[in-house]
Scaffold this motif. Structure first.
Motif, PDB file in Angstrom:
ATOM      1  N   GLY A 315      55.172  36.976 -10.529  1.00  0.00           N
ATOM      2  CA  GLY A 315      54.624  37.891 -11.471  1.00  0.00           C
ATOM      3  C   GLY A 315      53.048  37.983 -11.387  1.00  0.00           C
ATOM      4  O   GLY A 315      52.621  39.060 -11.483  1.00  0.00           O
ATOM      5  N   LYS A 316      52.554  36.819 -11.703  1.00  0.00           N
ATOM      6  CA  LYS A 316      50.908  36.856 -11.531  1.00  0.00           C
ATOM      7  C   LYS A 316      50.386  37.429 -10.066  1.00  0.00           C
ATOM      8  O   LYS A 316      49.435  37.910 -10.033  1.00  0.00           O
ATOM      9  CB  LYS A 316      50.325  35.538 -11.879  1.00  0.00           C
ATOM     10  CG  LYS A 316      50.833  34.886 -13.498  1.00  0.00           C
ATOM     11  CD  LYS A 316      50.096  33.310 -13.570  1.00  0.00           C
ATOM     12  CE  LYS A 316      50.409  32.929 -15.085  1.00  0.00           C
ATOM     13  NZ  LYS A 316      51.847  32.889 -15.175  1.00  0.00           N
ATOM     14  N   ALA A 317      51.161  37.077  -9.035  1.00  0.00           N
ATOM     15  CA  ALA A 317      50.687  37.305  -7.620  1.00  0.00           C
ATOM     16  C   ALA A 317      50.687  38.791  -7.705  1.00  0.00           C
ATOM     17  O   ALA A 317      49.620  39.202  -6.921  1.00  0.00           O
ATOM     18  CB  ALA A 317      51.527  36.585  -6.618  1.00  0.00           C
ATOM     19  N   ALA A 318      51.811  39.493  -8.240  1.00  0.00           N
ATOM     20  CA  ALA A 318      51.875  40.913  -8.196  1.00  0.00           C
ATOM     21  C   ALA A 318      50.688  41.609  -8.993  1.00  0.00           C
ATOM     22  O   ALA A 318      50.201  42.459  -8.423  1.00  0.00           O
ATOM     23  CB  ALA A 318      53.189  41.222  -8.457  1.00  0.00           C
ATOM     24  N   LEU A 319      50.361  40.969 -10.028  1.00  0.00           N
ATOM     25  CA  LEU A 319      49.375  41.483 -10.707  1.00  0.00           C
ATOM     26  C   LEU A 319      47.817  41.355 -10.081  1.00  0.00           C
ATOM     27  O   LEU A 319      47.043  42.370 -10.074  1.00  0.00           O
ATOM     28  CB  LEU A 319      49.295  41.014 -12.212  1.00  0.00           C
ATOM     29  CG  LEU A 319      48.339  41.618 -13.072  1.00  0.00           C
ATOM     30  CD1 LEU A 319      48.400  43.037 -13.262  1.00  0.00           C
ATOM     31  CD2 LEU A 319      48.543  41.202 -14.487  1.00  0.00           C
ATOM     32  N   LEU A 320      47.679  40.193  -9.727  1.00  0.00           N
ATOM     33  CA  LEU A 320      46.527  39.949  -8.957  1.00  0.00           C
ATOM     34  C   LEU A 320      46.496  40.907  -7.612  1.00  0.00           C
ATOM     35  O   LEU A 320      45.206  41.209  -7.301  1.00  0.00           O
ATOM     36  CB  LEU A 320      46.310  38.494  -8.457  1.00  0.00           C
ATOM     37  CG  LEU A 320      45.856  37.330  -9.314  1.00  0.00           C
ATOM     38  CD1 LEU A 320      46.131  36.097  -8.705  1.00  0.00           C
ATOM     39  CD2 LEU A 320      44.549  37.632 -10.102  1.00  0.00           C
ATOM     40  N   ALA A 321      47.720  41.171  -6.711  1.00  0.00           N
ATOM     41  CA  ALA A 321      47.473  42.004  -5.682  1.00  0.00           C
ATOM     42  C   ALA A 321      47.166  43.263  -6.107  1.00  0.00           C
ATOM     43  O   ALA A 321      46.369  44.125  -5.450  1.00  0.00           O
ATOM     44  CB  ALA A 321      48.701  41.784  -5.122  1.00  0.00           C
TER      45      ALA A 321
END
Length: 508
Positions: A315-321
């Motif tokens: 979840g956080k990786a997708a927002l960071l990306a």
């Protein structure tokens, strides 16, 4: 006849264990049909089967219940009843056990687990749901006959009648009066293990908050959270999140994060096209805030390469990306477990080509040595006890023990050291846990900083305030003038989020 004598007359096969029993494949009583209550309803059976699966396989209810409801064709009121019965019983298990212990003449740990789960389900119907007492008792006895056997059913009937003779308020007054100390009273009434209650109380004190808030925090942990969605910037506009989902799907603006929208009850997130194709996702608003804060934190020099050190489930990786794409930066997502790395890839499916440099599978503790000074921003979403998300995973409170802390805090320190080695001088590291426990938050950071002279603590509070919805005023607790006054600790009872912790660090 006493409850013990009735219990001793049960079929000896009632002591069998295993998942097969929990699905109703155990023995049936030889009692004549005319003497046996009809089978219980499918909703109660589903709730019972969820509790047994959680107990026998260490599964999580939020992963077990939805497919079980679909498999059995339960929807509408029946699905809602089964959901409240299963989750409510898991959340309030500690409270109900303390009450049941006063109605059973033997220690609860001497009861068969199957029987104890039936009693807990009955107690929740009597004390935590609007179920008439006669229906709660008779249907739970029928459930016991159907899933466990006729012998225990007699004991279940007697115990639940004793539970139902007094309202919840009277039971809670008795628990408070009989408790040996204030923490135990809070733990029993608030349905948390004593050690967790004590740790949360100390965490409130460590954050400069009033320990009198402990009861409110426990209550918040026992309140089902609403589903919060994240609109990933550049992939979908938050105000267009429900496009294509039908007129009966509604969302409300989040309280803090501009990316957050709260789903109105009764809608499956998967029904939203933006969620189905990865432009949006389900993500707690506190999780969104700490991720946005890392991206907003000031750094010196370039801002081209970001790292999510412990990326699963993504979840956080997708927002960071999504945020990186808007700055022409690239993201590397690292995850130790291959199956979680696959979840990360799935979560990143809507991100434009070229933004995600790699989803790698490896030990985050080694990455700082393998790629020293290679990143501008690094997120360490460290494995933790998860005490900040007990409202979402109620069974976690009964599984964790104080012994877990030693292993986890050592791992957290090693991951943070690796992240600080992986970030370049002038770059920023975010240390995040979904736990407010002081041993997993401030003490881990302080211990790492004592052994390094190249790191400066940044003002994480300022970074969070910079990313809030315009005009939002957030209570982040008192500024004590020290390191704790720079960190962020969110709380379910104050902010309506998971209890996320954030420390921001700059490598000198």
């Amino acid at each position: 006849m006493s409850e013990d004598r009735r219990d001793e007359r049960r079929n000896p096969r009632g002591r069998q264990r295993g998942a097969a029993r929990s699905r109703g494949q155990g023995h049936r009583s030889a009692q004549a049909p005319s003497e046996r209550r009809r089978r219980t309803d499918p909703a109660r059976t589903a709730a019972y089967d969820v509790l047994r699966e959680v107990d026998t396989s260490d599964a999580y209810a939020n992963l077990v219940l939805p497919p079980l409801l679909r498999e059995r064709g339960l929807s509408g009121r029946d699905a809602g009843f089964a959901t409240e019965l299963a989750y409510g019983t898991l959340r309030l298990r500690g409270r109900y056990d303390a009450i049941l212990a006063r109605c059973v003449s033997r220690p609860l740990d001497r009861l068969d687990p199957e029987v104890l789960d039936v009693l807990r389900l009955g107690a929740h119907q009597l004390l935590g749901m609007r179920v008439p007492a006669h229906a709660a008792v008779s249907e739970t006895v029928a459930l016991c006959r159907d899933r466990v056997g006729a012998g225990p059913a007699q004991m279940v009937n007697a115990v639940l009648r004793a539970v139902g003779r007094r309202p919840l308020d009277e039971w809670l007054d008795e628990l408070r009066a009989d408790a040996p100390d204030a923490v135990t009273a809070l733990a029993q009434v608030g349905s948390h293990p004593v050690w967790v209650t004590r740790a949360l109380r100390e965490a409130l004190h460590g954050a400069g908050r009033d320990v009198g808030e402990t009861a409110d925090l426990l209550d918040a942990d026992n309140t089902p959270p609403r589903v919060t969605l994240v609109a990933r910037p550049g992939l979908v506009d938050a105000d267009a999140l429900t496009d294509g989902a039908g007129d009966d799907v509604h969302v409300e603006a989040g309280r803090w994060a501009p990316t957050a929208r709260v789903l109105v009850a009764g809608t499956d997130p998967a029904d939203l096209p933006a969620v189905a194709d990865g432009r949006a996702g389900v993500q707690d608003e506190g999780s969104q805030l700490v991720t946005l804060a890392l991206a907003a934190a000031p750094l010196d020099g370039r801002d081209a390469r970001w790292l999510d050190l412990c990326a699963g489930p993504g979840g956080k990786a997708a927002l960071l990306a999504a945020l990186a794409a808007r700055r022409d930066a690239r993201l590397v997502a690292n995850e130790l477990q291959p199956h979680r790395a696959r979840l990360v890839r799935q979560g990143l499916r809507a991100v434009p080509d070229g933004v995600v440099e790699q989803v790698r599978t490896g030990d985050g503790r080694e990455l700082g040595t393998e790629e020293p000074g290679a990143y501008d921003r690094v997120l360490v979403d460290a494995p933790c006890t998860g005490l900040g998300a007990l409202r979402r995973r109620p069974e976690s409170r009964w599984r964790r023990t104080p012994a877990d802390l030693g292993v986890l805090t050592r791992l957290q320190g090693e991951l943070l050291h690796s992240a600080l080695d992986a970030v370049r001088p002038g770059g920023v590291v975010a240390y995040v846990t979904c736990s407010p426990h002081l041993a997993e938050t401030r003490l881990v950071v302080d211990d790492v900083l004592r052994r390094r002279d190249d790191v400066t603590r940044l003002d994480a509070r300022a970074a969070v305030r910079d990313v809030l919805v315009p005009g939002a005023q957030i209570d982040l607790g008192p500024d004590d003038g020290g390191a704790g006054g720079l960190d962020v600790q969110l709380w379910p009872h104050v902010h309506g989020t998971d209890a996320m912790h954030l420390t921001l660090l700059r490598r000198g």
